[in-house]
Design a protein around this motif. Structure first.
Motif, PDB file in Angstrom:
ATOM      1  N   GLY A 169       0.818  -1.213   0.000  1.00  0.00           N
ATOM      2  CA  GLY A 169       0.000   0.000   0.000  1.00  0.00           C
ATOM      3  C   GLY A 169       0.843   1.250   0.000  1.00  0.00           C
ATOM      4  O   GLY A 169       0.606   2.179  -0.775  1.00  0.00           O
ATOM      5  N   LYS A 170       1.845   1.297   0.850  1.00  0.00           N
ATOM      6  CA  LYS A 170       2.710   2.476   0.966  1.00  0.00           C
ATOM      7  C   LYS A 170       3.432   2.766  -0.346  1.00  0.00           C
ATOM      8  O   LYS A 170       3.611   3.929  -0.724  1.00  0.00           O
ATOM      9  N   ASP A 171       3.850   1.705  -1.049  1.00  0.00           N
ATOM     10  CA  ASP A 171       4.573   1.872  -2.316  1.00  0.00           C
ATOM     11  C   ASP A 171       3.651   1.947  -3.519  1.00  0.00           C
ATOM     12  O   ASP A 171       4.122   1.986  -4.665  1.00  0.00           O
ATOM     13  N   GLY A 172       2.339   1.939  -3.287  1.00  0.00           N
ATOM     14  CA  GLY A 172       1.373   2.112  -4.375  1.00  0.00           C
ATOM     15  C   GLY A 172       1.209   0.908  -5.273  1.00  0.00           C
ATOM     16  O   GLY A 172       0.720   1.037  -6.406  1.00  0.00           O
ATOM     17  N   MET A 173       1.589  -0.290  -4.788  1.00  0.00           N
ATOM     18  CA  MET A 173       1.474  -1.483  -5.614  1.00  0.00           C
ATOM     19  C   MET A 173       0.043  -2.026  -5.618  1.00  0.00           C
ATOM     20  O   MET A 173      -0.388  -2.637  -6.597  1.00  0.00           O
ATOM     21  N   LEU A 174      -0.662  -1.832  -4.507  1.00  0.00           N
ATOM     22  CA  LEU A 174      -2.050  -2.270  -4.421  1.00  0.00           C
ATOM     23  C   LEU A 174      -2.910  -1.135  -3.864  1.00  0.00           C
ATOM     24  O   LEU A 174      -2.451  -0.355  -3.023  1.00  0.00           O
ATOM     25  N   LYS A 175      -4.161  -1.080  -4.307  1.00  0.00           N
ATOM     26  CA  LYS A 175      -5.107  -0.092  -3.802  1.00  0.00           C
ATOM     27  C   LYS A 175      -5.744  -0.611  -2.513  1.00  0.00           C
ATOM     28  O   LYS A 175      -5.706  -1.818  -2.233  1.00  0.00           O
ATOM     29  N   PRO A 176      -6.317   0.265  -1.691  1.00  0.00           N
ATOM     30  CA  PRO A 176      -6.925  -0.162  -0.428  1.00  0.00           C
ATOM     31  C   PRO A 176      -7.921  -1.304  -0.572  1.00  0.00           C
ATOM     32  O   PRO A 176      -7.919  -2.245   0.233  1.00  0.00           O
ATOM     33  N   ALA A 177      -8.765  -1.251  -1.608  1.00  0.00           N
ATOM     34  CA  ALA A 177      -9.741  -2.321  -1.804  1.00  0.00           C
ATOM     35  C   ALA A 177      -9.046  -3.638  -2.143  1.00  0.00           C
ATOM     36  O   ALA A 177      -9.486  -4.721  -1.722  1.00  0.00           O
ATOM     37  N   GLU A 178      -7.960  -3.561  -2.901  1.00  0.00           N
ATOM     38  CA  GLU A 178      -7.216  -4.768  -3.257  1.00  0.00           C
ATOM     39  C   GLU A 178      -6.498  -5.353  -2.025  1.00  0.00           C
ATOM     40  O   GLU A 178      -6.442  -6.574  -1.846  1.00  0.00           O
ATOM     41  N   ILE A 179      -5.962  -4.476  -1.185  1.00  0.00           N
ATOM     42  CA  ILE A 179      -5.316  -4.931   0.051  1.00  0.00           C
ATOM     43  C   ILE A 179      -6.321  -5.647   0.937  1.00  0.00           C
ATOM     44  O   ILE A 179      -6.015  -6.692   1.523  1.00  0.00           O
ATOM     45  N   ARG A 180      -7.526  -5.111   0.999  1.00  0.00           N
ATOM     46  CA  ARG A 180      -8.567  -5.744   1.813  1.00  0.00           C
ATOM     47  C   ARG A 180      -8.927  -7.112   1.245  1.00  0.00           C
ATOM     48  O   ARG A 180      -9.161  -8.070   1.987  1.00  0.00           O
ATOM     49  N   ALA A 181      -8.970  -7.229  -0.073  1.00  0.00           N
ATOM     50  CA  ALA A 181      -9.273  -8.511  -0.703  1.00  0.00           C
ATOM     51  C   ALA A 181      -8.185  -9.537  -0.389  1.00  0.00           C
ATOM     52  O   ALA A 181      -8.467 -10.697  -0.078  1.00  0.00           O
ATOM     53  N   VAL A 182      -6.914  -9.125  -0.438  1.00  0.00           N
ATOM     54  CA  VAL A 182      -5.816 -10.028  -0.119  1.00  0.00           C
ATOM     55  C   VAL A 182      -5.885 -10.443   1.350  1.00  0.00           C
ATOM     56  O   VAL A 182      -5.673 -11.615   1.694  1.00  0.00           O
ATOM     57  N   ALA A 183      -6.173  -9.493   2.230  1.00  0.00           N
ATOM     58  CA  ALA A 183      -6.263  -9.790   3.666  1.00  0.00           C
ATOM     59  C   ALA A 183      -7.358 -10.820   3.931  1.00  0.00           C
ATOM     60  O   ALA A 183      -7.182 -11.743   4.742  1.00  0.00           O
ATOM     61  N   ASN A 184      -8.466 -10.704   3.245  1.00  0.00           N
ATOM     62  CA  ASN A 184      -9.543 -11.676   3.413  1.00  0.00           C
ATOM     63  C   ASN A 184      -9.131 -13.054   2.912  1.00  0.00           C
ATOM     64  O   ASN A 184      -9.482 -14.074   3.504  1.00  0.00           O
ATOM     65  N   HIS A 185      -8.357 -13.082   1.823  1.00  0.00           N
ATOM     66  CA  HIS A 185      -7.886 -14.373   1.326  1.00  0.00           C
ATOM     67  C   HIS A 185      -6.891 -15.006   2.296  1.00  0.00           C
ATOM     68  O   HIS A 185      -6.891 -16.233   2.487  1.00  0.00           O
ATOM     69  N   VAL A 186      -6.047 -14.195   2.927  1.00  0.00           N
ATOM     70  CA  VAL A 186      -5.113 -14.720   3.921  1.00  0.00           C
ATOM     71  C   VAL A 186      -5.884 -15.330   5.085  1.00  0.00           C
ATOM     72  O   VAL A 186      -5.518 -16.399   5.598  1.00  0.00           O
ATOM     73  N   ARG A 187      -6.947 -14.688   5.500  1.00  0.00           N
ATOM     74  CA  ARG A 187      -7.782 -15.269   6.562  1.00  0.00           C
ATOM     75  C   ARG A 187      -8.425 -16.571   6.081  1.00  0.00           C
ATOM     76  O   ARG A 187      -8.576 -17.528   6.851  1.00  0.00           O
TER      77      ARG A 187
END
Length: 295
Positions: free
Chosen positions: A182-200
């Motif tokens: 997120g900090k480096d602009g590689m993923l957008k907030p919505a995409e980060i949330r999607a990845v976090a849900n997949h990790v769970r």
């Protein structure tokens, strides 16, 4: 109101004791001398203190202190005791210095010595972060479980302790670097949330009700699988944690996962090989390995 009378001492009618010439608001002070036994003890303590100054070290000087007639000091006794203790420990530790980690673990006598020295070293150097029992805390690994980022064998633990984690200037230090997506602009907030849900999801934890798991799986495969593996099992050679066991150094809740993916993490552990002698490092390795999570 304070009055001073120049008349002779008067006698208190109630107690029969003489009174002083001092008066405060109509109240005069009794002239009651201290008991002779109390004065005797008081003067004796003065004489004793003078004798103590002469016999024992007492008066501080610029860089030292007076030695006293007999030259006795408790520090001398302590220094002798410490010297004997160090000599005794050196005799015991000689076996540890010559033996391999595996030999120490297999030899009951050496193992007992290593555990004692390792526990002391752990309490002095490691307990502040990992806890007295090694249970860890958020950001500090639990050393009692079998979830090891770089391996839990004797050799693995010794390597980690000796060279530390992310120690600047140490070419053999343990190091892993996850991008700050997120900090480096590689993923957008919505995409980060999607990845976090997949990790769970990988950790068999419930994702958010409206989570886009398909998008999370796609993003994970494109950005995370290279280190963590397609199934999220991790990679010890890269220091990438296993995401499927629900054990996380910084937390598996959505807020913690989002923070980790957004800004990355970069914990540091000192290089104990630069601070502890080789024998103590061996003992510490054996102790950590024996906490319950060693492999």
């Amino acid at each position: 109101m304070n009055k001073h009378h120049d008349t002779d001492h008067q006698i208190d009618a109630h107690s029969g004791q003489t009174m002083t010439d001092h008066e405060w608001d109509g109240i005069r002070e009794l002239n009651t001398p201290l008991p002779r036994w109390w004065l005797g003890i008081f003067y004796a303590t003065i004489v004793w203190s003078i004798g103590y100054w002469v016999v024992y070290p007492a008066w501080p000087l610029i860089s030292d202190a007076t030695k006293g007639v007999i030259g006795y000091a408790s520090r001398i006794e302590i220094a002798k005791d410490l010297a004997l203790l160090q000599q005794h420990r050196a005799t015991q530790a000689s076996g540890l210095a010559e033996a391999s980690l595996e030999q120490i673990k297999a030899d009951p006598a050496l193992f007992r010595i290593a555990m004692a020295q390792g526990k002391a070293a752990f309490g002095d150097n490691c307990a502040a972060c990992h806890g007295v029992g090694g249970a860890g805390a958020k950001g500090y690994p639990n050393l009692n479980d079998d979830d090891w980022l770089w391996g839990g064998t004797l050799a693995d633990i010794h390597q980690t302790l000796q060279h530390g984690i992310r120690v600047a200037g140490n070419g053999d230090t343990r190091i892993s670097q996850m991008p700050a997506f997120g900090k480096d602009g590689m993923l957008k907030p919505a995409e980060i949330r999607a990845v976090a849900n997949h990790v769970r999801e990988l950790a068999h934890l419930p994702p958010e009700p409206k989570a886009d798991l398909a998008k999370g799986r796609e993003l994970f495969a494109a950005n995370c699988a290279a280190c963590h593996g397609d199934a999220g099992k991790g990679n010890r050679e890269l220091g990438a944690p296993d995401l499927t066991d629900a054990i996380s150094l910084y937390g598996m809740d959505m807020a913690s996962l989002t923070e980790t993916i957004t800004n990355s993490r970069a914990g540091v552990m000192p290089s104990w090989g630069q601070r502890l002698d080789p024998t103590t490092l061996k003992a510490l390795t054996v102790y950590v390995h024996s906490l319950g999570g060693g492999q």
